[in-house]
Enzyme design. Sequence first.
Site, mmCIF file in Angstrom:
data_model
loop_
_atom_site.group_PDB
_atom_site.id
_atom_site.type_symbol
_atom_site.label_atom_id
_atom_site.label_comp_id
_atom_site.label_asym_id
_atom_site.label_seq_id
_atom_site.Cartn_x
_atom_site.Cartn_y
_atom_site.Cartn_z
ATOM 1 N N ASP A 70 63.103 11.012 10.038
ATOM 2 C CA ASP A 70 63.296 11.359 7.977
ATOM 3 C C ASP A 70 65.059 11.178 8.154
ATOM 4 O OD1 ASP A 70 63.629 11.308 5.471
ATOM 5 O OD2 ASP A 70 62.269 13.077 5.478
ATOM 6 N N TRP A 113 64.836 5.468 4.590
ATOM 7 C CA TRP A 113 64.769 5.003 3.061
ATOM 8 C C TRP A 113 66.250 3.964 2.976
ATOM 9 C CZ3 TRP A 113 68.347 9.888 2.326
ATOM 10 C CH2 TRP A 113 67.692 11.404 2.544
ATOM 11 N N ASP A 169 61.995 7.095 -2.351
ATOM 12 C CA ASP A 169 60.374 7.558 -1.529
ATOM 13 C C ASP A 169 59.722 7.261 -3.530
ATOM 14 O OD1 ASP A 169 60.445 11.300 -0.163
ATOM 15 O OD2 ASP A 169 60.465 8.872 0.125
#
Length: 680
Positions: free
Chosen positions: A183, A217, A238
Amino acid sequence: MRHLPTRTTRTSGRTVIGALAAGLLCAAGATAPAVADSPTTAPAAAISPQSDNGLALTPPMGFNNWNSTHCRAEFNEAMVKGIADIFVEKGLKEAGYQYVNLDDCWAKPQRNADGKLEADPVRFPNGIKAVADYVHSKGLKLGIYTSAGTKTCDSVGLPGALGHEYSDAQQFADWGVDYLKYDNCNNQGVDAKKRYTTMREALEATGRPIVYSICEWGQNKPWEWAADVGNLWRTTGDISDSWGSMLSIMKQNLPLAAAAGPGHWNDPDMLEVGNGGMTDTEYRTHFSMWSVMAAPLLIGSDLRKATPETFEILSNREVIAVDQDPLGKQGAVVSSTGGRWVVAKEMEDGSRVVALFNETGSAQRISTTAKEVGLPEADAYTTRDLWQHTTYNTAGGISATVPAHGTVLLRVAADSKWAAYPPAVELGLNGSPLVEAGRSAPLTTTVTDLGRTPAKSVSATLTGPSGWQIEALSPTGTDAVPTGRALTTRWQVTPPAGTATGTYDLKLSAQYRSPTGTHVRSSVPFQAHVVVAPPAGNSYLSDLPQLSASNGWGPVEKDTSNGESKAGDGNPMTIGGTVFAKGLGVHADSAVEFYTGGACSAVTAQVGVDDETGTNGTVSFEIWADGTKVASTGVLTNAMAAQPITADVSGAQVVRLVVTDGGDGINYDHADWANLRIGC
């Protein structure tokens, strides 16, 4: 990325901080890691492009717990083992699902005295290796999660891998981990390519084959560089369990087809199928479009609670075969006019999978041809419906009436055996299925032969809710319909007086037989809307019934800002310091429709990004009248005061209010239609 960075987190006094910013604030007060890998002592390794590591030659398939559990206590060893059991018992393993992946919150809050990660003893009392051993015993693989920062994305901030890449990678390998999701929180501003490349080198140094999932992302355009680093990379923020979120992410991912291929995939985030925020029709679209986009198929619902419909969607092997095709092509957009999408994916055997996807809130005819989707010229073709599991012949036309938010998924090929199959027919609807209670509305249906052979003994029926009067005004049958011709039937539809406003299901069905005697039954559902004319004079649209609504996060709110979760959780609408009492609070991408019945003249509003987004958020407002854009604002930011918008909607039957993301994704995009009025 956790859900929160794509949203905003509310605190007192209408101050809002994104979780990414919150993570940076937490990290600013954190102490340095007890033990860190030194870049000067990191093991040397011969580095090759990650897509050449022989892994993920088709998009990874499996499970991740985050969308259904987040960090709740139910995420634990028993759950993970239970998911592995279900993979085997329900045939998901046999269908191709391999990875059982742990997301955030598996670790203890601090590293041990040796600087090593340890599993949370409450959640995973036997440790991660024991879980990996159990998953491996089922013939499956285990995935794990950490962040390319000092802490992970959870609000508690568990230990991240920045500065510990080599020791953490070796620890994962020693535990038997097969997949790493890496992440992006608390990254201390370190260059993304550097952070993610360091972990790639650390994984390679272990000697264990570990699929590497980059989760930054889409902030640094990983589709331009990450094929040399990871096996897959997130292209967006997300996903949430809503139609608007899924649609926005799909639109961001579709243009990136050129970057995808065996060993290196665009990742538009996990599947929401079965989590309850969308209809089964919308979930079939979700699964269809992710498969056409050659996206990783990571189940995000709690399979212990899944319905038979959820398992049916997730285990459709014909659709899975589209995603897992060895050629590894991501589908490309052929057309997308008016929310009527045609997306075609080239397959290894030369066929094309064609998605006819209806973005809109009413049934739509969507059409293309074999030539337009890239097939060679032929006398005829076969077309296989991958949800109905039926095969037909076609002269080259590819067409269907697709329900609202639905997708018809077809595999089309130039096939010399086409004559063995019955002709494809398209069931169509002409006219608007908007009707007032107690009053009649005309509809016209068509049954069109798309095949190379004629359809014989053709008949059509139209059915609706109990108590509705549906009367045929012209013939409902004919002896034969030749290629390219249609049986056309006029109907009169009348809902009973007193029928409540809302959406009601109708169904058009057809029966016919092929020249070889095969009997075929086909049907298409669509929706009729019982509507009421708006009152005369000026009205607030937040006081009138909505024809349809979709939203990027949470429901559309009346007279408050968008709260992102459940109805009624918004705050007073505030734009540029001005508070507004009336209007609609939405989150991009959003669309809200109202029936105006040709009786209204103008829509007016004050619009902008709600102040609760802090310094973030970019949106654009649009007003549409019967499918024509009649007003737009261009891109608005949080730094701007409320902007006026006015649209002439004279004669329109339907007014549609649209908010788009300003071209940069939907993060923080709370948008207010303040003082929203209509004159009728």
